[in-house]
Enzyme design. Sequence first.
Site, PDB file in Angstrom:
ATOM      1  N   ARG A  35       9.575  -6.417 -19.840  1.00 38.92           N
ATOM      2  CA  ARG A  35      10.982  -6.294 -19.466  1.00 38.92           C
ATOM      3  C   ARG A  35      11.899  -6.392 -20.683  1.00 38.92           C
ATOM      4  O   ARG A  35      13.117  -6.449 -20.526  1.00 38.92           O
ATOM      5  CB  ARG A  35      11.358  -7.391 -18.461  1.00 38.92           C
ATOM      6  CG  ARG A  35      10.853  -7.111 -17.052  1.00 38.92           C
ATOM      7  CD  ARG A  35      11.197  -8.241 -16.109  1.00 38.92           C
ATOM      8  NE  ARG A  35      10.800  -7.907 -14.736  1.00 38.92           N
ATOM      9  CZ  ARG A  35      10.724  -8.787 -13.747  1.00 38.92           C
ATOM     10  NH1 ARG A  35      11.025 -10.052 -13.975  1.00 38.92           N
ATOM     11  NH2 ARG A  35      10.353  -8.405 -12.543  1.00 38.92           N
ATOM     12  N   GLU A  47       2.498  -1.502 -15.286  1.00 39.09           N
ATOM     13  CA  GLU A  47       2.320  -1.199 -13.870  1.00 39.09           C
ATOM     14  C   GLU A  47       0.860  -0.949 -13.520  1.00 39.09           C
ATOM     15  O   GLU A  47       0.393  -1.322 -12.451  1.00 39.09           O
ATOM     16  CB  GLU A  47       3.177   0.000 -13.457  1.00 39.09           C
ATOM     17  CG  GLU A  47       4.674  -0.276 -13.440  1.00 39.09           C
ATOM     18  CD  GLU A  47       5.050  -1.418 -12.489  1.00 39.09           C
ATOM     19  OE1 GLU A  47       4.264  -1.729 -11.572  1.00 39.09           O
ATOM     20  OE2 GLU A  47       6.127  -2.010 -12.672  1.00 39.09           O
ATOM     21  N   GLN A  52      -2.916  -4.843  -8.124  1.00 40.04           N
ATOM     22  CA  GLN A  52      -3.843  -5.810  -7.521  1.00 40.04           C
ATOM     23  C   GLN A  52      -4.176  -6.965  -8.458  1.00 40.04           C
ATOM     24  O   GLN A  52      -5.250  -7.563  -8.369  1.00 40.04           O
ATOM     25  CB  GLN A  52      -5.150  -5.108  -7.097  1.00 40.04           C
ATOM     26  CG  GLN A  52      -4.934  -4.018  -6.079  1.00 40.04           C
ATOM     27  CD  GLN A  52      -4.510  -4.568  -4.734  1.00 40.04           C
ATOM     28  OE1 GLN A  52      -5.280  -5.135  -4.005  1.00 40.04           O
ATOM     29  NE2 GLN A  52      -3.223  -4.410  -4.429  1.00 40.04           N
ATOM     30  N   GLY A  91     -10.792  -6.243 -14.704  1.00 40.74           N
ATOM     31  CA  GLY A  91     -11.248  -5.660 -13.448  1.00 40.74           C
ATOM     32  C   GLY A  91     -10.702  -4.267 -13.177  1.00 40.74           C
ATOM     33  O   GLY A  91      -9.825  -3.775 -13.883  1.00 40.74           O
ATOM     34  N   TYR A 130       3.157   4.240  -5.533  1.00 33.63           N
ATOM     35  CA  TYR A 130       3.830   3.031  -6.009  1.00 33.63           C
ATOM     36  C   TYR A 130       4.167   3.139  -7.494  1.00 33.63           C
ATOM     37  O   TYR A 130       5.322   2.930  -7.905  1.00 33.63           O
ATOM     38  CB  TYR A 130       2.985   1.766  -5.775  1.00 33.63           C
ATOM     39  CG  TYR A 130       3.500   0.653  -6.660  1.00 33.63           C
ATOM     40  CD1 TYR A 130       4.675  -0.014  -6.334  1.00 33.63           C
ATOM     41  CD2 TYR A 130       2.898   0.369  -7.896  1.00 33.63           C
ATOM     42  CE1 TYR A 130       5.215  -0.963  -7.180  1.00 33.63           C
ATOM     43  CE2 TYR A 130       3.437  -0.575  -8.741  1.00 33.63           C
ATOM     44  CZ  TYR A 130       4.590  -1.237  -8.384  1.00 33.63           C
ATOM     45  OH  TYR A 130       5.137  -2.145  -9.234  1.00 33.63           O
ATOM     46  N   ASP A 148       4.967  -1.791  -2.838  1.00 29.80           N
ATOM     47  CA  ASP A 148       3.701  -2.502  -3.043  1.00 29.80           C
ATOM     48  C   ASP A 148       3.536  -3.543  -1.930  1.00 29.80           C
ATOM     49  O   ASP A 148       4.277  -3.546  -0.956  1.00 29.80           O
ATOM     50  CB  ASP A 148       3.699  -3.169  -4.419  1.00 29.80           C
ATOM     51  CG  ASP A 148       4.657  -4.345  -4.464  1.00 29.80           C
ATOM     52  OD1 ASP A 148       5.611  -4.362  -3.676  1.00 29.80           O
ATOM     53  OD2 ASP A 148       4.443  -5.262  -5.272  1.00 29.80           O
ATOM     54  N   CYS A 209      12.482 -19.844   2.799  1.00 33.97           N
ATOM     55  CA  CYS A 209      13.656 -19.169   3.358  1.00 33.97           C
ATOM     56  C   CYS A 209      14.969 -19.850   2.966  1.00 33.97           C
ATOM     57  O   CYS A 209      16.001 -19.197   2.841  1.00 33.97           O
ATOM     58  CB  CYS A 209      13.531 -19.078   4.875  1.00 33.97           C
ATOM     59  SG  CYS A 209      12.115 -18.077   5.415  1.00 33.97           S
TER      60      CYS A 209
END
Length: 363
Positions: A35, A47, A52, A91, A130, A148, A209
């Site tokens: 960023r 990205e 995952q 991975g 995505y 996503d 929340c």
Amino acid sequence: MTKNKLKNLETIDKQAFCQDLINWFVEEMRNLPWREDQDPYKIWVSEIMLQQTRVDTVIPYFNRFMEQFPTIEVLAEAEEEKVLKAWEGLGYYSRARNLHSAVKEVQEKYEGRVPDNLKEISSLKGVGPYTAGAILSQAYGIPEPAVDGNVMRVLSRILLIEDDIAKASSRKVFEKAVRELISHENPSYFNQALMELGAIVCTPTSPSCLLCPVREHCAAFHEGVQHELPIKTKNKKQREVHLAAAVLKDESGRTLIHKRAEKGLLANLWEFPNIEIHLPFKTEKVQLKEILKTEYGAEVELGEMVGTIDHVFSHLTWTIHVYEGTLTELKEEKTDLKIVSSEQIDIYPFPVSHQKMINQFYK
DNA sequence: TATTCGTGGGA
DNA sequence: TTCCCAAGAAT
């Protein structure tokens, strides 16, 4: 007959929602290495790595990757083996090979510039709906959805969408919702804010929340059903696979390693020679010795089993019985076989399961 | 559409 | 321990 799944889109104050969401993001967004600027290449790499994969896991890989492959040109000219080595432990290794392939295409076909339109960027290997939306919005400010898992969870609560997010077809429902809601002033922050909210506040099991900047816009919060969403069907149990592997040393202490096939599981990574065990034939030790001779051209003396490696993938589990042995003769010279010293072995990309074997039974 | 593709962390 | 999950894509 068509059920209106996005009923709550009619009542939400889109303007206020965007403002509350983006204002929160400006205050709370994490400082992440991708960023620091809007370099399309950095955003692209981040990205792919983030698919995952948790942010905390990606950060050190991203920093090392950018140090080693700082530009599209550098990555395009790198050897695949170096790219896989940089990806080792992360991975989903086809991500690395697809990224490498796509970067080469960008270098050759687009003079090194990442495409700024949906058609071209979506045609690149490893760039799906995505990732295309994430790059277009973050690098170029184009109001394209980037849906996503976070976005589906957050919007399932805010708009009370009850589609099963485990189904591939559900993503379109959420993309439609995003197209209605997305800020055209700042699509980059809008998309990132939805994901950031899902990662920090609107979490899967216990959403905070009371800390949520958009709870007044949230249908699930008003109904008190935030814990019931999203709807997601369970995944199946892993298949069990039994392997027998050989850590073989020659007279000078070097070991035999094998490059895996170019497609399928752990493609193009290296491993110790191994076979899948199918019961109830001969003993696995006899099978292993036999295959080493016929498939690898290796004459070996095998000792007793020295240990077991258990490894869990997302869709299967490996139980590897490890044998030590002596390599007395290697008949043919094959490109997928190498005899390497303990120093040389660090050059080759191994899956984590075989890194465990190197640490326990070789070094 | 359902399955295949990794790994490490947390409930 | 077991299960789920984490900024999905390819087939």
